[in-house]
Design a protein around this motif. Structure first.
Motif, short mmCIF file in Angstrom:
data_model
loop_
_atom_site.label_atom_id
_atom_site.label_comp_id
_atom_site.label_asym_id
_atom_site.label_seq_id
_atom_site.Cartn_x
_atom_site.Cartn_y
_atom_site.Cartn_z
N GLU A 70 0.67 -1.31 0.08
CA GLU A 70 -0.12 -0.08 0.06
C GLU A 70 0.94 1.23 0.06
O GLU A 70 1.67 1.29 0.69
CB GLU A 70 -0.81 -0.03 1.33
CG GLU A 70 -2.01 -1.08 1.19
CD GLU A 70 -3.00 -0.85 2.31
OE1 GLU A 70 -2.54 -0.37 3.61
OE2 GLU A 70 -4.20 -1.46 2.33
N ASP A 112 -3.80 -0.26 -8.27
CA ASP A 112 -5.25 -0.04 -8.22
C ASP A 112 -5.52 1.34 -8.73
O ASP A 112 -4.75 2.29 -8.85
CB ASP A 112 -5.89 -0.35 -6.58
CG ASP A 112 -7.28 -0.67 -6.76
OD1 ASP A 112 -7.58 -0.51 -7.80
OD2 ASP A 112 -7.56 -1.28 -5.86
N THR A 135 -6.82 6.68 -4.71
CA THR A 135 -7.85 6.89 -3.77
C THR A 135 -7.88 8.73 -3.44
O THR A 135 -8.61 9.19 -2.89
CB THR A 135 -7.73 6.45 -2.67
OG1 THR A 135 -6.24 6.79 -1.85
CG2 THR A 135 -7.67 4.95 -2.45
N VAL A 136 -6.91 9.26 -4.43
CA VAL A 136 -6.94 10.89 -4.07
C VAL A 136 -6.88 11.37 -5.57
O VAL A 136 -6.56 10.52 -6.66
CB VAL A 136 -5.69 11.35 -3.26
CG1 VAL A 136 -5.61 10.78 -1.99
CG2 VAL A 136 -4.32 10.74 -4.15
N SER A 137 -7.08 12.73 -5.94
CA SER A 137 -7.14 13.20 -6.96
C SER A 137 -6.15 14.58 -7.03
O SER A 137 -5.93 15.02 -5.97
CB SER A 137 -8.49 13.65 -7.62
OG SER A 137 -9.17 14.33 -6.70
N ASP A 166 -4.62 6.52 5.44
CA ASP A 166 -5.00 6.12 4.33
C ASP A 166 -4.00 5.79 3.09
O ASP A 166 -3.28 6.91 2.79
CB ASP A 166 -6.26 7.07 3.79
CG ASP A 166 -7.24 7.12 4.70
OD1 ASP A 166 -7.57 6.15 5.45
OD2 ASP A 166 -8.01 8.28 4.99
N LEU A 179 -2.78 5.73 -0.69
CA LEU A 179 -3.05 6.58 -2.13
C LEU A 179 -3.41 5.52 -3.22
O LEU A 179 -4.19 5.81 -3.74
CB LEU A 179 -1.93 7.58 -2.36
CG LEU A 179 -1.46 8.43 -1.42
CD1 LEU A 179 -0.62 9.38 -2.28
CD2 LEU A 179 -2.59 9.15 -0.60
N THR A 180 -2.83 4.24 -2.90
CA THR A 180 -3.09 3.30 -4.01
C THR A 180 -2.59 2.05 -3.37
O THR A 180 -1.78 2.04 -2.34
CB THR A 180 -2.75 3.43 -5.50
OG1 THR A 180 -3.27 2.54 -6.19
CG2 THR A 180 -1.11 3.47 -5.71
#
Length: 395
Positions: free
Chosen positions: A69, A186, A189-191, A202, A204-205
């Motif tokens: 992760e 994957d 999870t952020v932009s 958390d 990020l991918t």
């Protein structure tokens, strides 16, 4: 009742009595009763010991070869997402770019501090050298020690400045987040524009490497004990290097074999199984991490008889029974001790002998002690019995 009626009745009694007498005539053996039917024709296969692979079939599931992760090591605003989800990444491929303006400034400040420290060192070195040369002739011992201390401090300041620059440069490099492993990433999870912090919980991918891939096969501890006993008493000969084959969830047999990585050392208290890990090449990513599979492992070879499954039945007691042709030409029922199956046959170690003629066809009405006429038969790959002579003609 007139005389003609009595004549008809008498004639009927004579006919009935004659029929009854005929049915009670002695047979060829001299005993009275119905004549017994002759021998029943049955298909037989001659038994002989064979070298049979001992195959263990057990459930398993796929596990990623590597999985990480990705989390930021520095904080800032995400400026760019640099990868395409599910595309193959190599080690070092960029994933995210974080705003680096503050880290560029920190690196410049550290570089300036290093330049200052580098400039101060020669001055401190010269002062110490002069004080040491003139010790007792204008410089007291205390002054010489003070110069020595100033030189040591200048050297320490220089080392600290170099370390600070190295760390500033490292933090600056962390603003471009890179893939630590080869694999597929994957969806992020952020932009762009999101604020991230160093070491946040958390991810990020996530990146998964699935070629090669691990498959963990769960084997019952009781069967492992049985296999070890077979190795110990010599009834089972081990293979050199265990290999596994897989059947996927859709029933397809996976092309390629797996190499043993490690055998488990503990038994699960909930399932009573031991985990055995194999590694498979997975270039086309057919096997997906988390997928359930069925593994087959050839653990060795053994000498046993192969009894077609159609020729044996298992009763309520769990015992496996079959018929063989006895020396007196009658059907004799035998109890078999099996150790699993191989293709369409039971693996039997006890209950049969070399040369026994196993009855494989004509079993529907067969009874123990019944006279039989054996006819040689063969069992094809589908487990179907065929007359041996007919098969020879067809070939």
């Amino acid at each position: 009742m007139n005389g003609s009626v009595w004549k008809v009745i008498g004639a009927a009694l004579v006919l009935t009595g004659g029929a009854a007498l005929a049915s009670a005539q002695p047979g060829p053996s001299g005993a009275t009763g119905p004549v017994e039917a002759g021998p029943v024709e049955v298909g037989v296969v001659e038994m002989s010991l064979q070298e049979i692979p001992r195959v263990v079939t057990a459930p398993g599931h796929a596990v990623a070869f590597q999985e990480v992760e990705v989390r930021p090591r520095v904080g800032g605003v995400v400026e760019e997402v640099l990868y395409t989800p599910d595309h193959l990444l190599e080690v070092g491929d960029p994933l995210f770019r974080i705003d680096d303006s503050s880290y560029v400034a920190a690196e410049a400040s550290a570089r300036a501090s290093l330049a200052t420290a580098e400039a101060q060192l020669p001055v401190m070195q010269a002062a110490y050298d002069r004080a040491e040369q003139l010790a007792g002739r204008g410089y007291t011992e205390a002054e010489v020690e003070a110069a020595r201390a100033s030189l040591a401090e200048a050297k320490a300041t220089l080392d600290a400045a170099r370390a600070a620059l190295d760390y500033a440069q490292t933090e600056l490099s962390w603003t471009t987040m890179k893939s630590p492993i080869a694999g597929r990433a994957d969806v992020a999870t952020v932009s762009v524009g999101d604020l991230v912090t160093a070491g946040q919980s958390d991810a990020l991918t996530a990146i998964v490497q699935a070629d090669p891939i691990y498959v963990d096969i769960k084997e019952a501890s009781t069967r492992i004990l049985s296999v070890r006993k077979g190795f110990a008493d010599g009834t089972l000969q081990p293979n050199e290097g265990l290999k596994a084959t897989l059947t996927l969830e859709n029933g397809e047999v996976y092309r390629g074999t797996g190499q043993l990585v490690t055998a488990g050392t503990t038994v699960s208290t909930s399932t009573g199984t031991v985990t055995i890990r194999f590694k498979f090449d997975n270039p086309h990513h057919v096997i997906i991490p988390g997928m359930f599979v069925r593994g087959e492992v050839v653990i060795g070879t053994m000498k046993a008889y192969l009894v077609p499954q159609r020729a044996a039945t298992r009763g309520n007691s769990g015992k496996l029974t079959a018929y063989i042709v006895g020396e007196d030409g009658t059907a004799r029922q035998v109890i078999l001790e099996d150790e699993g199956s191989h293709e369409n046959a039971w693996i039997v170690r006890e209950g049969l002998s070399d040369g026994d003629r196993l009855i494989v066809d004509g079993l529907s009405t067969l009874r123990p002690g019944q006279a039989v006429t054996p006819v040689a038969a063969i069992i094809d790959e589908d487990g179907i019995s065929r007359d041996a002579d007919t098969s020879a003609v067809e070939d």
